[in-house]
Each structure stands twice: as structure tokens, then as C-alpha cells.
Design an enzyme around this catalytic site. Structure first.
Site, PDB file in Angstrom:
ATOM      1  N   PHE A  44       0.828  -1.196   0.000  1.00 11.99           N
ATOM      2  CA  PHE A  44       0.000   0.000   0.000  1.00 11.99           C
ATOM      3  C   PHE A  44       0.862   1.245   0.000  1.00 11.99           C
ATOM      4  CE2 PHE A  44       0.953  -0.634   4.440  1.00 11.99           C
ATOM      5  CZ  PHE A  44       0.964   0.633   5.005  1.00 11.99           C
ATOM      6  N   ALA A 165       9.758  -2.155   1.702  1.00  6.99           N
ATOM      7  CA  ALA A 165       8.489  -2.359   1.009  1.00  6.99           C
ATOM      8  C   ALA A 165       7.357  -2.066   1.994  1.00  6.99           C
ATOM      9  CB  ALA A 165       8.386  -3.789   0.492  1.00  6.99           C
ATOM     10  N   LYS A 166       6.345  -1.331   1.541  1.00 16.71           N
ATOM     11  CA  LYS A 166       5.196  -1.037   2.412  1.00 16.71           C
ATOM     12  C   LYS A 166       4.223  -2.197   2.282  1.00 16.71           C
ATOM     13  CE  LYS A 166       3.405   3.054   3.051  1.00 16.71           C
ATOM     14  NZ  LYS A 166       3.728   3.380   4.455  1.00 16.71           N
ATOM     15  N   THR A 167       4.434  -3.201   3.115  1.00 18.45           N
ATOM     16  CA  THR A 167       3.672  -4.443   3.060  1.00 18.45           C
ATOM     17  C   THR A 167       2.610  -4.431   4.159  1.00 18.45           C
ATOM     18  OG1 THR A 167       5.717  -5.529   2.363  1.00 18.45           O
ATOM     19  CG2 THR A 167       3.877  -6.948   2.998  1.00 18.45           C
ATOM     20  N   TYR A 171       2.766  -4.236   9.108  1.00 13.57           N
ATOM     21  CA  TYR A 171       2.334  -3.159   9.994  1.00 13.57           C
ATOM     22  C   TYR A 171       1.711  -3.667  11.289  1.00 13.57           C
ATOM     23  CZ  TYR A 171       3.970   0.631   7.196  1.00 13.57           C
ATOM     24  OH  TYR A 171       4.806   1.519   6.568  1.00 13.57           O
TER      25      TYR A 171
END
Length: 314
Positions: A44, A165-167, A171
Site C-alpha cells: 500500500f 516495502a510497504k507491506t 504493519y
């Protein structure tokens, strides 16, 4: 921030772009056996559109798209839409909902197909949502600063899971740290890496001000290479500050800093006034933080002509 239900009742949000179509907010649903829901296999972005002196504009959208596509690479998650298609969908979404300023959330994930760990039989689903969102940690925080604690949870290392990486699944680490802080009466957390050095906040990068110079943890410290982080580094250098952007910062240096502040697309530039109940500097927004914060908001509100190539106008 108001809840989504409250925003729906107020007419502030009505539409989501999902897999190539504009659909009603309430109809943008997924199957309960979606792969990304079970294994966190999604990516995202979080960007902002600002109501500028030159009209509504998305800040550093191209850089957010660069990271969005790159985030899928470690997982072999290929986004089935071009940059141009995603850009036009986002601009049209802002127009349809009449958002002069908004938070923008593109997401791509392995969808419904099979539920083994391998996503081979799963399609890649993509959606984009926009909604009004003011200061992430509150308007007062931008001026007075926030109180944070050093979390007992550590940031995972890049040798374990890609840190740049925005995984979606990763989060959970941020949630644990942030909720621990809030349970203990703080507004946000600071997370150390596995070596015990300072990494970042749950959704923010961190800057230390010492003797008029700026220090921020480097990529080797398991941080996300933040786009607002890069913006602040650029602005600070243009203001004449020396910026050490590959710093290693110990936990103890937090308490002896002259100033501390967070950066992020959501947090923007947020001062930190206390760490673990230890007052930082004078316990208020420091002069360096204030100057950089002012330069940032002058930029994103287009009170200056600098870096016009960072803006995608609606």
C-alpha cells in the site's frame, strides 16, 4: 479523525476505485477467503493531496507510485494497471468526491483464488480510496509536540522481511508498538532495530537535532525510505543545515537531543517534546523543527514556487 461512518453520513466519502471501476463506498468489498486477508500479502501507499494556492495537488505522487510498484517486487506481486491508469483513477476520485485536500490510500493484494501459502492461483486486486484527514496526531501536536515512549517491540531486520516495502502484514509490528505506547499514556512510539539502535516510529521517520545539525537513521537501520523524510532532507539542506542522512543513533541520544521530530505522509512534520517522560530541549517545538516545519507547509500549500515538479495537479 472522524470515523468512516461519520464521514459517510456527512457525505465526505462516497466512492472507491476498485479493479478498474468506480464503486459505491459500501460496495467495495472482498471475499472472506482473500489471500491477503489471511497472510498479509498486500502492499500500500499513503499520500496526501493538498488544497494549494494553485488548486488541489497530490504531493510527490510519482515517488509514491515508484515505491508502490517496487514494494510488490519481493513478493512477485505485479500490479495489473499502468502508472497512468492509477494516476487518472486517483485524480478522478478526488474530483468525484470534491476533495480539495485528502489522504490517498492505494492498495494491491493477492485476492480470492486459493488459500495455500503460495498465491499462485490468486489474482492481484487493486483499490484506491481518498478521504479528508487533518493532522495525523492532532492539530495541537504540530505546534506543541507529542510525548512518545521507546517501545519494547523491535523493528524486524531487512534480512528477515523487506523493510523498504510497504507491506500490509508488516504493519502488525507498528500496531503493537503504537498501541503499547497509547496504553501507557503516550501518543506514539519509537521503535529500535534488532541491534538496539533507533529505527523509526510506527508510521514515521525520525530526525534528531543536535548542535544545529540534523541526524536521521539510514536505510541500514531497517527503516522505510520515507518520501517525507527525503523531502525534509532536501528542504533542510536548502535552508543551510548539515544533514546526516545515514546516521546510527543510540537510544541514549534521544534523551540528550536538542530537538526531535517525526516525518511522514500522515504525520507531516510533528515535533516530539518528551521521550519516556524525559523532556527534550525546552520541552516545546524547537527553532530548527519550527523552521523546517514552516518550510514544509509553505511548500505543500504552494506558497513558494520551489519543486513544482513534486506536484500532480487535479
Amino acid at each position: 479523525m472522524a470515523s468512516f461512518d461519520e464521514m459517510r453520513e456527512a457525505g465526505d466519502i462516497e466512492t472507491i476505485w476498485q479493479n478498474g471501476e468506480f464503486v459505491d463506498w459500501d460496495d467495495a468489498t472482498i471475499h472472506v477467503l482473500t489471500h491477503g486477508l489471511h497472510y498479509g500479502t498486500g502492499i500500500f501507499e499513503g499520500a496526501r493531496a493538498y488544497d494549494t494556492d494553485n488548486g488541489t495537488a497530490i504531493f510527490r505522487w510519482e515517488e509514491h507510485l515508484d515505491r508502490f510498484f517496487a514494494s510488490g517486487d519481493p513478493y512477485e506481486l505485479e500490479i495489473p494497471y499502468s502508472r497512468e491508469e492509477l494516476t487518472e483513477a486517483t485524480l478522478e476520485l478526488l474530483r468525484r468526491q470534491d476533495h480539495d485536500s485528502a489522504y490517498i490510500r492505494p492498495i494491491a493484494y493477492f485476492g480470492y483464488g486459493s488459500l495455500g501459502i503460495s498465491p499462485d492461483d490468486c489474482p492481484t486486486d487493486v483499490a484506491i480510496a481518498t478521504w479528508p484527514w487533518g493532522a495525523y496526531l492532532g492539530e495541537e501536536a504540530l505546534e506543541r509536540g507529542i510525548e512518545v515512549m521507546v517501545s519494547s517491540w523491535r523493528k524486524h531486520a531487512s534480512s528477515q522481511i523487506p523493510t523498504n516495502a510497504k507491506t500490509t502484514g508488516l504493519y502488525v509490528n507498528s500496531l503493537l508498538a503504537g498501541e503499547e505506547a497509547r496504553r501507557n499514556g503516550y501518543q506514539e512510539a519509537i521503535v529500535l532495530n534488532k541491534e538496539g539502535q533507533v529505527a523509526e516510529g510506527p508510521g514515521e521517520n525520525l530526525f534528531v537535532v543536535r548542535d544545529g545539525e540534523l541526524y536521521t537513521p539510514g536505510l541500514s537501520q531497517s527503516i522505510l525510505d520515507g518520501i517525507t523524510r527525503d523531502t525534509v532532507i532536501t528542504l533542510a539542506r536548502e535552508l543551510g543545515y548539515t544533514v546526516h542522512d545515514q546516521a546510527t543513533i543510540s537510544r541514549g541520544e534521544l534523551n540528550t537531543a536538542d530537538e526531535l521530530f517525526f516525518t511522514g505522509s500522515a504525520a507531516e512534520v510533528t515535533p516530539i517534546r518528551k521521550v519516556d517522560n524525559v523532556e527534550i530541549g525546552d520541552g516545546d517545538r524547537g527553532p530548527v523543527t519550527e523552521e523546517i516545519q514552516s518550510a514544509f507547509f509553505d511548500l505543500v500549500e504552494r506558497k513558494t514556487d520551489a519543486h513544482d515538479d513534486w506536484f500532480t495537479y487535479v
